[in-house]
Design a protein around this motif. Structure first.
Motif, PDB file in Angstrom:
ATOM      1  N   UNK A 133       0.969  -1.260  -0.037  1.00 20.71           N
ATOM      2  CA  UNK A 133       0.174   0.019  -0.114  1.00 20.71           C
ATOM      3  C   UNK A 133       0.899   1.124  -0.040  1.00 20.71           C
ATOM      4  N   UNK A 134       0.374   2.465  -0.693  1.00 27.18           N
ATOM      5  CA  UNK A 134       1.082   3.660  -0.784  1.00 27.18           C
ATOM      6  C   UNK A 134      -0.132   4.583  -0.179  1.00 27.18           C
ATOM      7  N   UNK A 135      -0.232   5.043   0.923  1.00 24.69           N
ATOM      8  CA  UNK A 135      -1.034   5.853   1.472  1.00 24.69           C
ATOM      9  C   UNK A 135      -0.717   7.583   1.404  1.00 24.69           C
ATOM     10  N   UNK A 136      -1.767   8.274   0.888  1.00 28.21           N
ATOM     11  CA  UNK A 136      -1.583   9.635   0.959  1.00 28.21           C
ATOM     12  C   UNK A 136      -2.435  10.336   1.656  1.00 28.21           C
ATOM     13  N   UNK A 137      -2.113  10.795   2.797  1.00 30.04           N
ATOM     14  CA  UNK A 137      -2.896  11.436   3.972  1.00 30.04           C
ATOM     15  C   UNK A 137      -3.026  12.983   3.304  1.00 30.04           C
ATOM     16  N   UNK A 138      -4.219  13.357   3.088  1.00 31.70           N
ATOM     17  CA  UNK A 138      -4.297  14.628   2.098  1.00 31.70           C
ATOM     18  C   UNK A 138      -5.153  15.732   3.387  1.00 31.70           C
ATOM     19  N   UNK A 139      -4.802  16.883   3.098  1.00 28.66           N
ATOM     20  CA  UNK A 139      -5.291  17.950   3.996  1.00 28.66           C
ATOM     21  C   UNK A 139      -6.972  18.010   3.837  1.00 28.66           C
ATOM     22  N   UNK A 140      -7.682  18.445   4.905  1.00 28.62           N
ATOM     23  CA  UNK A 140      -9.007  18.524   4.620  1.00 28.62           C
ATOM     24  C   UNK A 140      -9.507  19.954   4.589  1.00 28.62           C
ATOM     25  N   UNK A 141      -8.519  20.783   4.943  1.00 28.89           N
ATOM     26  CA  UNK A 141      -9.181  22.438   4.796  1.00 28.89           C
ATOM     27  C   UNK A 141      -9.378  23.034   3.378  1.00 28.89           C
ATOM     28  N   UNK A 142     -10.307  23.777   3.002  1.00 25.98           N
ATOM     29  CA  UNK A 142     -10.433  24.219   1.741  1.00 25.98           C
ATOM     30  C   UNK A 142      -9.143  24.934   1.141  1.00 25.98           C
ATOM     31  N   UNK A 143      -8.509  25.480   1.995  1.00 21.16           N
ATOM     32  CA  UNK A 143      -7.488  26.334   1.607  1.00 21.16           C
ATOM     33  C   UNK A 143      -6.283  25.503   0.720  1.00 21.16           C
ATOM     34  N   UNK A 144      -6.208  24.025   1.371  1.00 19.69           N
ATOM     35  CA  UNK A 144      -5.495  23.156   0.940  1.00 19.69           C
ATOM     36  C   UNK A 144      -5.853  22.233  -0.175  1.00 19.69           C
ATOM     37  N   UNK A 145      -6.912  22.799  -0.961  1.00 20.93           N
ATOM     38  CA  UNK A 145      -7.565  21.927  -1.947  1.00 20.93           C
ATOM     39  C   UNK A 145      -6.434  21.309  -2.978  1.00 20.93           C
ATOM     40  N   UNK A 146      -5.641  22.410  -3.497  1.00 19.38           N
ATOM     41  CA  UNK A 146      -4.612  21.799  -4.316  1.00 19.38           C
ATOM     42  C   UNK A 146      -3.749  20.690  -3.551  1.00 19.38           C
ATOM     43  N   UNK A 147      -3.544  20.570  -2.265  1.00 23.22           N
ATOM     44  CA  UNK A 147      -2.840  19.437  -1.881  1.00 23.22           C
ATOM     45  C   UNK A 147      -3.274  18.194  -2.070  1.00 23.22           C
ATOM     46  N   UNK A 148      -4.833  18.358  -1.875  1.00 27.80           N
ATOM     47  CA  UNK A 148      -5.477  16.995  -2.133  1.00 27.80           C
ATOM     48  C   UNK A 148      -5.603  16.676  -3.266  1.00 27.80           C
ATOM     49  N   UNK A 149      -5.647  17.704  -4.389  1.00 31.88           N
ATOM     50  CA  UNK A 149      -5.784  17.249  -5.836  1.00 31.88           C
ATOM     51  C   UNK A 149      -4.124  16.496  -6.011  1.00 31.88           C
ATOM     52  N   UNK A 150      -3.220  17.051  -5.537  1.00 29.17           N
ATOM     53  CA  UNK A 150      -1.886  16.331  -5.602  1.00 29.17           C
ATOM     54  C   UNK A 150      -1.950  14.748  -4.997  1.00 29.17           C
ATOM     55  N   UNK A 151      -2.636  14.701  -4.055  1.00 29.27           N
ATOM     56  CA  UNK A 151      -2.251  13.469  -3.489  1.00 29.27           C
ATOM     57  C   UNK A 151      -3.414  12.619  -3.925  1.00 29.27           C
ATOM     58  N   UNK A 152      -4.494  12.952  -4.626  1.00 27.45           N
ATOM     59  CA  UNK A 152      -5.503  11.972  -4.903  1.00 27.45           C
ATOM     60  C   UNK A 152      -5.216  11.632  -6.444  1.00 27.45           C
ATOM     61  N   UNK A 153      -4.325  12.619  -6.893  1.00 27.67           N
ATOM     62  CA  UNK A 153      -4.240  12.286  -8.631  1.00 27.67           C
ATOM     63  C   UNK A 153      -4.164  10.985  -9.014  1.00 27.67           C
ATOM     64  N   UNK A 154      -3.483  10.138  -8.518  1.00 29.36           N
ATOM     65  CA  UNK A 154      -3.216   8.652  -8.881  1.00 29.36           C
ATOM     66  C   UNK A 154      -3.663   7.645  -8.043  1.00 29.36           C
ATOM     67  N   UNK A 155      -4.570   8.002  -6.965  1.00 28.69           N
ATOM     68  CA  UNK A 155      -5.328   6.988  -6.156  1.00 28.69           C
ATOM     69  C   UNK A 155      -6.046   6.013  -6.842  1.00 28.69           C
ATOM     70  N   UNK A 156      -5.851   4.795  -6.272  1.00 31.78           N
ATOM     71  CA  UNK A 156      -6.917   3.911  -6.657  1.00 31.78           C
ATOM     72  C   UNK A 156      -8.174   3.885  -6.097  1.00 31.78           C
ATOM     73  N   UNK A 157      -8.004   4.338  -4.841  1.00 36.49           N
ATOM     74  CA  UNK A 157      -9.124   4.439  -3.887  1.00 36.49           C
ATOM     75  C   UNK A 157      -9.036   5.604  -2.973  1.00 36.49           C
ATOM     76  N   UNK A 158     -10.295   6.143  -2.884  1.00 35.59           N
ATOM     77  CA  UNK A 158     -10.191   7.572  -2.095  1.00 35.59           C
ATOM     78  C   UNK A 158     -11.218   7.225  -0.462  1.00 35.59           C
ATOM     79  N   UNK A 159     -10.339   7.374   0.481  1.00 32.15           N
ATOM     80  CA  UNK A 159     -11.255   6.980   1.703  1.00 32.15           C
ATOM     81  C   UNK A 159     -11.710   8.637   2.011  1.00 32.15           C
ATOM     82  N   UNK A 160     -13.220   8.616   2.120  1.00 25.78           N
ATOM     83  CA  UNK A 160     -13.907   9.815   2.423  1.00 25.78           C
ATOM     84  C   UNK A 160     -14.259   9.616   3.962  1.00 25.78           C
TER      85      UNK A 160
END
Length: 445
Positions: A108-135
């Motif tokens: 497994x490779x885990x990307x723990x992405x930010x939740x705050x709206x001001x870090x939306x770009x960080x979430x886009x970075x972390x999720x861009x190659x994810x096979x699964x998104x854990x909401x």
């Protein structure tokens, strides 16, 4: 964000240390976490690492000491991923934290992405190659704006599997009706989006319920615990939906006397399966040949598939350079200079406006691009489209039209997340200012 962040912007974890060795495994699964600031993302990741026994003793001792110093009467497993000092001081995740672990069944490779709206770009970075998104959804709060925003972003990034973890069930007495209410509300919202696979799991990251081991406190739930579900997901077919796509990154011509006749084309397979003897076409020349051999760092292989990094040898000598594309003769990507795309704006210094010019990087190809038009800006919380928008600011999502100086070999992002992705770079500052996803293609007769 500098051009050194190019691959992390459109392919997130592709350039992380040690990635090449892991990527060749068919049992690898990448997943990204998303949720509001205090929904327990980092705690969930810490619980997965702790209960699967994939952390070192000194790591645990460090976390225990920091937890004690902060006055906690429990070991704060969130500290295993909130590694930056600024994150620990604020108690929130502000950057994408990557972690690796393995079980007997899968890596497994885990990307723990930010939740705050001001870090939306960080979430886009972390999720861009994810096979699964854990909401993650707080059982006490239910489905909130951040839950909708992160789900929209996951579908925008074409993440094929979404798992909704209803967390903090211990704080609602593990009530089945609370879980079912959240499931109904979330399902109703998700019906407005393109969600290929949606799963719900009630958990308590802090107590460990239904994370690695099945919880005896929720006998009404007959599904699998989270880790078991992740181990059983089939993701290989998600990565091979498109026909052969092989962007050439580097032409290999050894200088030694023994290997002077060797000519290979190195890169990462972006789609389909390459096999020795296959007929291929090279773009932009359109010349056709066959594959003579496929080499890797560990020696020749009979076939290559995403996301393997390989060197392809061809039967004929063809003028090929970085940025060219190897594909099937009867299934080529579109060669476009007018690009319809969704973009996430990442530059805090200036918005995107009509007429601005940028460098564009698509797979291994560079060109220059001009913003022809802004179709609309999306409110990621309500999904409302503002068709009167004249600019797109930091962390905002919009649909735009680009004119590119030379053809790019593209597929719609929903079909191929590598050949459908690009970045825009400010040539004056050398900063990556946007991550883009190719939308609809013009009809080809």
């Amino acid at each position: 964000m500098s051009t050194e962040s190019i691959e992390s912007t459109v392919t997130s974890s592709e350039d992380l240390a040690g990635q090449q060795a892991i990527d060749t495994s068919a049992d690898l699964l990448r997943f990204a976490t998303a949720g509001s600031v205090d929904d327990g993302k980092s705690t969930l990741i810490g619980r997965l690492l702790f209960d699967s026994k994939t952390i070192f003793e000194d790591q645990l001792e460090s976390v225990e000491q920091v937890s004690k110093d902060r006055g906690n009467d429990y070991t704060d497993l969130a500290l295993l991923t909130d590694g930056l000092r600024a994150e620990r001081e604020q108690g929130i995740t502000i950057d994408v934290a990557y972690r690796y672990f393995a079980t007997p069944k899968r890596k497994f490779i885990i990307a723990d992405t930010p939740g705050h709206i001001q870090y939306t770009r960080n979430m886009v970075t972390g999720a861009s190659t994810a096979d699964v998104a854990l909401i993650l959804v707080d059982a006490r709060k239910g489905v909130i704006e951040q839950s909708r925003r992160h789900t929209f972003l996951a579908t925008l990034l074409s993440v094929p599997h979404i798992v909704v973890c209803v967390n903090k069930m211990d704080l609602v007495d593990y009530a089945e009706e609370v879980f079912e209410d959240i499931r109904r509300e979330f399902t109703d919202f998700a019906s407005r989006l393109r969600v290929p696979d949606l799963t719900f799991i009630p958990i308590s990251a802090l107590a460990g319920d239904n994370v690695v081991n099945r919880s005896e406190k929720m006998p009404w739930f007959d599904g699998r615990p989270l880790l078991s579900h992740l181990e059983s997901l089939h993701v290989a077919s998600d990565r091979n939906l498109q026909d052969v796509r092989f962007p050439v990154q580097y032409v290999i011509r050894p200088q030694s006397h023994e290997a002077r006749d060797y000519r290979g084309y190195a890169g990462t397979v972006a789609g389909g399966v390459l096999k020795k003897g296959d007929a291929v076409r090279v773009l932009p020349s359109g010349l056709e040949t066959t594959i003579e051999g496929i080499d890797t760092a560990d020696g020749p292989v009979d076939e290559a598939y995403p996301p393997m990094s390989v060197t392809v040898r061809l039967s004929d000598e063809i003028d090929i350079s970085r940025g060219d594309m190897i594909c099937r003769p009867n299934n080529s990507p579109a060669a476009l200079q007018d690009i319809d795309a969704q973009i996430c704006w990442m530059d805090e210094s200036a918005p995107l406006v009509r007429g601005k010019k940028y460098a564009i990087k698509h797979t291994t190809r560079w060109a220059r691009a001009m913003v022809k038009d802004i179709n609309y800006r999306v409110d990621v919380n309500t999904l409302h489209r503002d068709e009167e928008a004249t600019e797109i600011r930091l962390n905002e999502i919009g649909r735009i039209q680009l004119r590119v100086t030379q053809p790019l070999f593209v597929d719609p992002y929903r079909q191929n997340r590598r050949t459908g992705a690009f970045i825009l770079v400010d040539e004056a500052t050398n900063k990556t200012v946007a991550a883009g996803m190719v939308g609809t293609l013009p009809h080809r007769s």
